[in-house]
Design a protein around this motif. Structure first.
Motif, PDB file in Angstrom:
ATOM      1  N   GLY A   1       0.786  -1.264  -0.071  1.00  0.00           N
ATOM      2  CA  GLY A   1       0.170  -0.024   0.012  1.00  0.00           C
ATOM      3  C   GLY A   1       0.691   1.371   0.020  1.00  0.00           C
ATOM      4  O   GLY A   1       2.052   1.067  -0.327  1.00  0.00           O
ATOM      5  N   VAL A   2       0.000   2.522   0.432  1.00  0.00           N
ATOM      6  CA  VAL A   2       0.926   3.792   0.365  1.00  0.00           C
ATOM      7  C   VAL A   2       1.522   4.169   1.596  1.00  0.00           C
ATOM      8  O   VAL A   2       1.173   3.506   2.569  1.00  0.00           O
ATOM      9  CB  VAL A   2      -0.194   4.704   0.052  1.00  0.00           C
ATOM     10  N   VAL A   3       2.343   5.128   1.479  1.00  0.00           N
ATOM     11  CA  VAL A   3       3.231   5.589   2.773  1.00  0.00           C
ATOM     12  C   VAL A   3       3.177   7.053   2.370  1.00  0.00           C
ATOM     13  O   VAL A   3       3.277   7.815   1.652  1.00  0.00           O
ATOM     14  CB  VAL A   3       4.826   5.310   2.616  1.00  0.00           C
ATOM     15  N   THR A   4       2.849   7.861   3.539  1.00  0.00           N
ATOM     16  CA  THR A   4       2.701   9.208   3.765  1.00  0.00           C
ATOM     17  C   THR A   4       4.099   9.688   3.308  1.00  0.00           C
ATOM     18  O   THR A   4       5.341   9.246   4.049  1.00  0.00           O
ATOM     19  CB  THR A   4       2.004   9.723   4.573  1.00  0.00           C
ATOM     20  N   ILE A   5       4.226  11.114   2.940  1.00  0.00           N
ATOM     21  CA  ILE A   5       5.340  11.704   3.028  1.00  0.00           C
ATOM     22  C   ILE A   5       5.783  11.964   4.344  1.00  0.00           C
ATOM     23  O   ILE A   5       7.017  11.876   4.716  1.00  0.00           O
ATOM     24  CB  ILE A   5       5.161  13.237   2.322  1.00  0.00           C
ATOM     25  N   HIS A   6       4.855  12.116   5.157  1.00  0.00           N
ATOM     26  CA  HIS A   6       5.425  12.389   6.737  1.00  0.00           C
ATOM     27  C   HIS A   6       5.979  11.137   7.329  1.00  0.00           C
ATOM     28  O   HIS A   6       7.158  11.348   7.792  1.00  0.00           O
ATOM     29  CB  HIS A   6       3.909  12.593   7.558  1.00  0.00           C
ATOM     30  N   GLU A   7       5.557   9.898   6.839  1.00  0.00           N
ATOM     31  CA  GLU A   7       6.284   8.649   7.558  1.00  0.00           C
ATOM     32  C   GLU A   7       7.627   8.643   6.966  1.00  0.00           C
ATOM     33  O   GLU A   7       8.647   8.407   7.529  1.00  0.00           O
ATOM     34  CB  GLU A   7       5.289   7.453   6.971  1.00  0.00           C
ATOM     35  N   LEU A   8       7.508   8.951   5.451  1.00  0.00           N
ATOM     36  CA  LEU A   8       8.835   8.854   4.901  1.00  0.00           C
ATOM     37  C   LEU A   8       9.810   9.687   5.251  1.00  0.00           C
ATOM     38  O   LEU A   8      11.214   9.501   5.739  1.00  0.00           O
ATOM     39  CB  LEU A   8       8.691   9.078   3.433  1.00  0.00           C
ATOM     40  N   ALA A   9       9.470  10.992   5.514  1.00  0.00           N
ATOM     41  CA  ALA A   9      10.234  11.812   6.221  1.00  0.00           C
ATOM     42  C   ALA A   9      10.864  11.478   7.380  1.00  0.00           C
ATOM     43  O   ALA A   9      12.217  11.802   7.670  1.00  0.00           O
ATOM     44  CB  ALA A   9       9.735  13.340   6.171  1.00  0.00           C
TER      45      ALA A   9
ATOM     46  N   GLY B   1       9.268  11.503 -13.024  1.00  0.00           N
ATOM     47  CA  GLY B   1      10.180  10.632 -13.577  1.00  0.00           C
ATOM     48  C   GLY B   1       9.891   9.234 -13.712  1.00  0.00           C
ATOM     49  O   GLY B   1      10.479   8.313 -14.258  1.00  0.00           O
ATOM     50  N   GLY B   2       8.610   8.820 -13.237  1.00  0.00           N
ATOM     51  CA  GLY B   2       7.928   7.713 -13.474  1.00  0.00           C
ATOM     52  C   GLY B   2       8.447   6.575 -12.439  1.00  0.00           C
ATOM     53  O   GLY B   2       8.331   5.472 -12.567  1.00  0.00           O
ATOM     54  N   PHE B   3       8.949   7.211 -11.228  1.00  0.00           N
ATOM     55  CA  PHE B   3       9.619   6.189 -10.150  1.00  0.00           C
ATOM     56  C   PHE B   3       8.577   5.839  -9.215  1.00  0.00           C
ATOM     57  O   PHE B   3       8.456   4.535  -8.769  1.00  0.00           O
ATOM     58  CB  PHE B   3      10.885   6.763  -9.656  1.00  0.00           C
ATOM     59  N   VAL B   4       7.727   6.727  -9.122  1.00  0.00           N
ATOM     60  CA  VAL B   4       6.691   6.511  -7.803  1.00  0.00           C
ATOM     61  C   VAL B   4       5.520   6.996  -8.503  1.00  0.00           C
ATOM     62  O   VAL B   4       5.283   7.769  -9.349  1.00  0.00           O
ATOM     63  CB  VAL B   4       7.124   7.432  -6.505  1.00  0.00           C
TER      64      VAL B   4
ATOM     65  N   TYR C   1       2.461   7.839  -1.063  1.00  0.00           N
ATOM     66  CA  TYR C   1       3.295   7.301  -2.149  1.00  0.00           C
ATOM     67  C   TYR C   1       3.550   5.748  -2.267  1.00  0.00           C
ATOM     68  O   TYR C   1       3.335   5.142  -1.181  1.00  0.00           O
ATOM     69  CB  TYR C   1       4.508   7.857  -2.202  1.00  0.00           C
ATOM     70  N   LEU C   2       3.707   5.170  -3.498  1.00  0.00           N
ATOM     71  CA  LEU C   2       4.164   3.957  -3.375  1.00  0.00           C
ATOM     72  C   LEU C   2       5.051   3.746  -4.692  1.00  0.00           C
ATOM     73  O   LEU C   2       4.803   4.933  -5.783  1.00  0.00           O
ATOM     74  CB  LEU C   2       2.893   2.752  -3.870  1.00  0.00           C
ATOM     75  N   LEU C   3       5.733   2.681  -4.973  1.00  0.00           N
ATOM     76  CA  LEU C   3       6.628   2.643  -6.269  1.00  0.00           C
ATOM     77  C   LEU C   3       5.658   2.572  -7.332  1.00  0.00           C
ATOM     78  O   LEU C   3       4.773   1.608  -7.551  1.00  0.00           O
ATOM     79  CB  LEU C   3       7.411   1.394  -5.800  1.00  0.00           C
ATOM     80  N   ALA C   4       6.217   2.961  -8.726  1.00  0.00           N
ATOM     81  CA  ALA C   4       5.529   2.737  -9.853  1.00  0.00           C
ATOM     82  C   ALA C   4       5.839   1.482 -10.485  1.00  0.00           C
ATOM     83  O   ALA C   4       5.233   1.114 -11.478  1.00  0.00           O
ATOM     84  CB  ALA C   4       5.734   3.820 -10.598  1.00  0.00           C
TER      85      ALA C   4
END
Lengths: 146, 146
Positions: free
Chosen positions: B24-32, B52-55, B65-68
């Motif tokens: 599933g997805v991960v929030t910017i906040h978590e990643l940060a 860039g098509g990465f996410v 976000y998640l990986l593309a």
DNA sequence: GTATACTCTACTAAGTTTATAGAGTTAGTA
DNA sequence: TACTAACTCTATAAACTTAGTAGAGTATAC
């Protein structure tokens, strides 16, 4: 690793002096026009190279620069590191670094270390004698072809 | 080649998403907070990675976000080149370049080409699947050791 | 309809790069 | 000695890059 103009100029200057090694001094002016480098900028670069022990200078009317060591004793890597700084692609791979709070998590460190080693393996295996020899060969070949 | 903070953050973000691929997805906040990256800066980095098509992203309340693509399809080199630009240590080695008036004199060009190839050989041979697997192994080892 | 999370543009402080300017110093030589 | 050619040194500045901040806007689940 990034080669700046300063680094590029330094390498070209050292190479020009290597080709002429043993034939006396060369003026900044000659070096600048030969390698198409802004004169005043080259002045600074040469002063830096002097402080680094790569070149020597003679002041006064018949002054100029010459190599401080034999071209075989100067590696491309020496000049690059001295003028443009560490070749490491990121700070955390440089020697004294102790940043990464949890180093075990830094999955990329190994990659940057490999990159550093690979770069070193190349630039520390070419001396200015090697490069000067190449240049001389080309010059010969050129004069034969006339 | 120089890895900037932006590049470093991008790599860490993609790796974090690789480790969680399929969940599933991960929030910017978590990643940060996980990777200790300034939130607003990471926002920009992720937007760039998206272009860039990465996410991929999902907006709205349960967004994130998640990986593309599959982590095995993303090489470290892809992200580095996209975010921090060409890996070549000097402009005259990049593809489109046609500068050097007398290229035969540029004794260093071959060296920089070798350096570029060496770097590519490393960063284009590691995928985010490789890195994610390493991370997971360490996490397992860690939990066993408790 | 509101809270949450992504989107987008603009701005800025600091540092680096690539020079340029100009005054000073040294040494050969007429 | 005076002159000249060449190195020495410090300061300055324009352009660019980096790293980060600010804030208004948009989408979606509930």
């Amino acid at each position: 690793m990034k080669i700046t103009y300063k680094g590029d100029y330094a390498l070209k200057a050292v190479l020009a002096l290597s080709v002429r090694y043993g034939t006396g001094v060369v003026t900044i002016h000659e070096l600048a026009s030969e390698a198409d480098i802004p004169l005043k900028f080259l002045e600074q670069v040469l002063l830096e190279l002097k402080r680094g022990g790569f070149v020597e200078s003679k002041r006064g009317k018949i002054g100029g620069y010459l190599l401080a060591k034999h071209p075989a004793e100067i590696k491309v890597g020496d000049v690059v590191r001295f003028v443009d700084g560490p070749i490491e692609p990121i700070t955390c791979v440089e020697k004294k670094y102790s940043g990464c709070r949890d180093i075990y998590k830094c999955a990329f460190r190994g990659i940057w270390q490999d990159v550093s080693k690979a770069i070193s393996g190349i630039i520390d295996n070419v001396t200015f004698e090697d490069l000067a020899r190449q240049i001389k060969k080309r010059q010969e070949a050129f004069s034969y072809s006339i």
